[in-house]
Design a protein around this motif. Structure first.
Motif, PDB file in Angstrom:
ATOM      1  N   LYS A 273     -55.620  28.102  12.903  1.00 32.80           N
ATOM      2  CA  LYS A 273     -54.700  27.252  12.148  1.00 32.80           C
ATOM      3  C   LYS A 273     -53.239  27.464  12.546  1.00 32.80           C
ATOM      4  O   LYS A 273     -52.544  26.502  12.885  1.00 32.80           O
ATOM      5  N   ASP A 274     -52.763  28.683  12.484  1.00 36.14           N
ATOM      6  CA  ASP A 274     -51.345  28.937  12.755  1.00 36.14           C
ATOM      7  C   ASP A 274     -50.942  28.496  14.154  1.00 36.14           C
ATOM      8  O   ASP A 274     -49.907  27.868  14.338  1.00 36.14           O
ATOM      9  N   ARG A 275     -51.742  28.835  15.115  1.00 39.10           N
ATOM     10  CA  ARG A 275     -51.418  28.490  16.505  1.00 39.10           C
ATOM     11  C   ARG A 275     -51.352  26.978  16.681  1.00 39.10           C
ATOM     12  O   ARG A 275     -50.458  26.457  17.344  1.00 39.10           O
ATOM     13  N   LEU A 276     -52.295  26.264  16.073  1.00 39.01           N
ATOM     14  CA  LEU A 276     -52.332  24.809  16.234  1.00 39.01           C
ATOM     15  C   LEU A 276     -51.189  24.118  15.492  1.00 39.01           C
ATOM     16  O   LEU A 276     -50.553  23.216  16.021  1.00 39.01           O
ATOM     17  N   LEU A 277     -50.929  24.539  14.277  1.00 35.77           N
ATOM     18  CA  LEU A 277     -49.912  23.839  13.491  1.00 35.77           C
ATOM     19  C   LEU A 277     -48.493  24.139  13.970  1.00 35.77           C
ATOM     20  O   LEU A 277     -47.566  23.411  13.634  1.00 35.77           O
ATOM     21  N   LYS A 278     -48.322  25.187  14.750  1.00 35.49           N
ATOM     22  CA  LYS A 278     -46.994  25.508  15.285  1.00 35.49           C
ATOM     23  C   LYS A 278     -46.785  25.011  16.711  1.00 35.49           C
ATOM     24  O   LYS A 278     -45.680  25.123  17.241  1.00 35.49           O
ATOM     25  N   CYS A 279     -47.813  24.446  17.332  1.00 30.04           N
ATOM     26  CA  CYS A 279     -47.686  24.038  18.737  1.00 30.04           C
ATOM     27  C   CYS A 279     -46.881  22.739  18.868  1.00 30.04           C
ATOM     28  O   CYS A 279     -46.770  21.952  17.943  1.00 30.04           O
ATOM     29  N   LYS A 280     -46.336  22.535  20.051  1.00 27.74           N
ATOM     30  CA  LYS A 280     -45.523  21.349  20.328  1.00 27.74           C
ATOM     31  C   LYS A 280     -46.375  20.134  20.651  1.00 27.74           C
ATOM     32  O   LYS A 280     -45.971  19.002  20.415  1.00 27.74           O
TER      33      LYS A 280
ATOM     34  N   ALA B 225     -62.852  22.913   8.240  1.00 23.27           N
ATOM     35  CA  ALA B 225     -63.510  21.981   7.317  1.00 23.27           C
ATOM     36  C   ALA B 225     -62.534  20.922   6.817  1.00 23.27           C
ATOM     37  O   ALA B 225     -62.880  19.743   6.685  1.00 23.27           O
ATOM     38  N   GLU B 226     -61.302  21.332   6.570  1.00 20.80           N
ATOM     39  CA  GLU B 226     -60.284  20.396   6.081  1.00 20.80           C
ATOM     40  C   GLU B 226     -59.940  19.360   7.154  1.00 20.80           C
ATOM     41  O   GLU B 226     -59.815  18.168   6.853  1.00 20.80           O
ATOM     42  N   VAL B 227     -59.779  19.795   8.399  1.00 18.36           N
ATOM     43  CA  VAL B 227     -59.485  18.855   9.489  1.00 18.36           C
ATOM     44  C   VAL B 227     -60.659  17.897   9.680  1.00 18.36           C
ATOM     45  O   VAL B 227     -60.463  16.691   9.864  1.00 18.36           O
ATOM     46  N   GLU B 228     -61.888  18.410   9.602  1.00 21.07           N
ATOM     47  CA  GLU B 228     -63.061  17.543   9.751  1.00 21.07           C
ATOM     48  C   GLU B 228     -63.136  16.522   8.618  1.00 21.07           C
ATOM     49  O   GLU B 228     -63.428  15.353   8.846  1.00 21.07           O
ATOM     50  N   ARG B 229     -62.837  16.972   7.412  1.00 16.71           N
ATOM     51  CA  ARG B 229     -62.888  16.055   6.263  1.00 16.71           C
ATOM     52  C   ARG B 229     -61.817  14.971   6.401  1.00 16.71           C
ATOM     53  O   ARG B 229     -62.082  13.793   6.232  1.00 16.71           O
ATOM     54  N   GLU B 230     -60.585  15.364   6.742  1.00 13.36           N
ATOM     55  CA  GLU B 230     -59.493  14.396   6.832  1.00 13.36           C
ATOM     56  C   GLU B 230     -59.638  13.443   8.020  1.00 13.36           C
ATOM     57  O   GLU B 230     -59.234  12.289   7.938  1.00 13.36           O
ATOM     58  N   SER B 231     -60.220  13.934   9.115  1.00 14.74           N
ATOM     59  CA  SER B 231     -60.340  13.087  10.310  1.00 14.74           C
ATOM     60  C   SER B 231     -61.665  12.335  10.372  1.00 14.74           C
ATOM     61  O   SER B 231     -61.796  11.371  11.118  1.00 14.74           O
ATOM     62  N   GLY B 232     -62.657  12.835   9.617  1.00 16.74           N
ATOM     63  CA  GLY B 232     -63.982  12.226   9.687  1.00 16.74           C
ATOM     64  C   GLY B 232     -64.704  12.568  10.988  1.00 16.74           C
ATOM     65  O   GLY B 232     -65.623  11.862  11.385  1.00 16.74           O
TER      66      GLY B 232
ATOM     67  N   MET C   3     -47.889   9.018  -0.570  1.00 15.44           N
ATOM     68  CA  MET C   3     -47.323  10.278  -1.076  1.00 15.44           C
ATOM     69  C   MET C   3     -48.145  10.794  -2.250  1.00 15.44           C
ATOM     70  O   MET C   3     -48.392  12.000  -2.362  1.00 15.44           O
ATOM     71  N   GLU C   4     -48.568   9.879  -3.123  1.00 15.76           N
ATOM     72  CA  GLU C   4     -49.365  10.263  -4.285  1.00 15.76           C
ATOM     73  C   GLU C   4     -50.715  10.841  -3.850  1.00 15.76           C
ATOM     74  O   GLU C   4     -51.129  11.901  -4.330  1.00 15.76           O
ATOM     75  N   GLU C   5     -51.379  10.177  -2.903  1.00 13.41           N
ATOM     76  CA  GLU C   5     -52.701  10.642  -2.465  1.00 13.41           C
ATOM     77  C   GLU C   5     -52.626  11.897  -1.605  1.00 13.41           C
ATOM     78  O   GLU C   5     -53.532  12.720  -1.637  1.00 13.41           O
ATOM     79  N   SER C   6     -51.560  12.045  -0.839  1.00 13.84           N
ATOM     80  CA  SER C   6     -51.461  13.239   0.011  1.00 13.84           C
ATOM     81  C   SER C   6     -51.073  14.481  -0.777  1.00 13.84           C
ATOM     82  O   SER C   6     -51.232  15.593  -0.292  1.00 13.84           O
ATOM     83  N   SER C   7     -50.573  14.291  -1.994  1.00 14.30           N
ATOM     84  CA  SER C   7     -50.216  15.454  -2.815  1.00 14.30           C
ATOM     85  C   SER C   7     -51.404  15.991  -3.597  1.00 14.30           C
ATOM     86  O   SER C   7     -51.305  17.020  -4.248  1.00 14.30           O
TER      87      SER C   7
ATOM     88  N   VAL D 145     -54.157  14.190  12.304  1.00 18.38           N
ATOM     89  CA  VAL D 145     -54.409  15.040  11.131  1.00 18.38           C
ATOM     90  C   VAL D 145     -53.679  16.377  11.281  1.00 18.38           C
ATOM     91  O   VAL D 145     -53.079  16.876  10.323  1.00 18.38           O
ATOM     92  N   LEU D 146     -53.693  16.949  12.483  1.00 18.63           N
ATOM     93  CA  LEU D 146     -52.990  18.221  12.706  1.00 18.63           C
ATOM     94  C   LEU D 146     -51.492  18.060  12.473  1.00 18.63           C
ATOM     95  O   LEU D 146     -50.834  18.918  11.896  1.00 18.63           O
ATOM     96  N   ARG D 147     -50.949  16.924  12.914  1.00 20.03           N
ATOM     97  CA  ARG D 147     -49.519  16.641  12.695  1.00 20.03           C
ATOM     98  C   ARG D 147     -49.215  16.546  11.197  1.00 20.03           C
ATOM     99  O   ARG D 147     -48.225  17.099  10.716  1.00 20.03           O
ATOM    100  N   HIS D 148     -50.085  15.865  10.458  1.00 15.28           N
ATOM    101  CA  HIS D 148     -49.876  15.743   9.010  1.00 15.28           C
ATOM    102  C   HIS D 148     -49.971  17.116   8.331  1.00 15.28           C
ATOM    103  O   HIS D 148     -49.190  17.419   7.427  1.00 15.28           O
ATOM    104  N   GLN D 149     -50.929  17.921   8.791  1.00 19.39           N
ATOM    105  CA  GLN D 149     -51.059  19.255   8.186  1.00 19.39           C
ATOM    106  C   GLN D 149     -49.838  20.108   8.501  1.00 19.39           C
ATOM    107  O   GLN D 149     -49.362  20.849   7.647  1.00 19.39           O
ATOM    108  N   ALA D 150     -49.348  20.024   9.727  1.00 17.42           N
ATOM    109  CA  ALA D 150     -48.148  20.777  10.096  1.00 17.42           C
ATOM    110  C   ALA D 150     -46.978  20.362   9.218  1.00 17.42           C
ATOM    111  O   ALA D 150     -46.192  21.196   8.750  1.00 17.42           O
TER     112      ALA D 150
END
Length: 186
Positions: free
Chosen positions: A61-68, A16-23, A181-185, A95-100
């Protein structure tokens, strides 16, 4: 073939978070593989783009955010252009890169270090100061001798300046970084 146990590792909040952030609606992906077939970096990925989309649908989540792969994506948008369902796959990779980054995960540390050096330079000078970004990258990675042979070829041509050149509107560029930085926090 890897087996994914969805009952133990599925994270619906992550999807849901990836869908929201990516649209994007990741459920629209039906695994046609056009994204992977058109990606010029598939040869270097640990997980092909179509499998990234499937793992995302499965909430891994874990597998995706740790992948190369998410760090090696050049955001060329070949995947997005080829998607028959108009999914902006490149945006999802971003979005996945930002989440990682937010979770302190980087499957390709040197790529993250390069991004950080590049963006720090843009924030400080309004544009990239190549020699400064290079020095920061080399210092942080310890890759002192990589591309050392290029120095004698490019310095006489004036391709890289020894001093940063600030731009008009430098403070506005810094404000963009501060606002991000302000909005991403939040």
């Amino acid at each position: 073939m890897d087996v994914v146990f969805l009952d133990k590792t599925r994270d619906d909040a992550f999807v849901a978070e990836v869908e929201r952030e990516s649209g994007q609606n990741v459920a629209l992906c039906y695994q046609c593989g056009n994204c992977t077939a058109g990606c010029p970096y598939t040869f270097a990925y640990d997980i092909p783009v179509s499998q990234i989309m499937r793992l995302l649908q499965a909430g891994q989540k874990d597998r995706l955010l740790k992948c190369k792969s998410i760090w090696l994506c050049a955001t060329c948008e070949s995947c997005t252009t080829r998607c028959p369902n108009n999914i902006d796959v490149a945006k999802i990779m971003d979005v996945l890169r930002h989440q990682a980054r937010r979770h302190g995960l980087a499957g390709e540390r040197n790529v993250k270090v390069f991004w950080d050096a590049f963006l720090d330079s843009v924030k400080a000078h309004g544009r990239v100061f190549e020699l400064g970004a290079l020095a920061t990258y080399v210092t942080r990675t310890g890759r002192f001798w990589t591309d050392m042979d290029l120095g004698p070829k490019i310095f006489p041509k004036g391709k890289i300046g020894f001093k940063p050149h600030d731009i008009k509107g430098k403070d506005e560029v810094k404000k963009i970084f501060d606002r991000f930085m302000e909005e991403s926090s939040k």
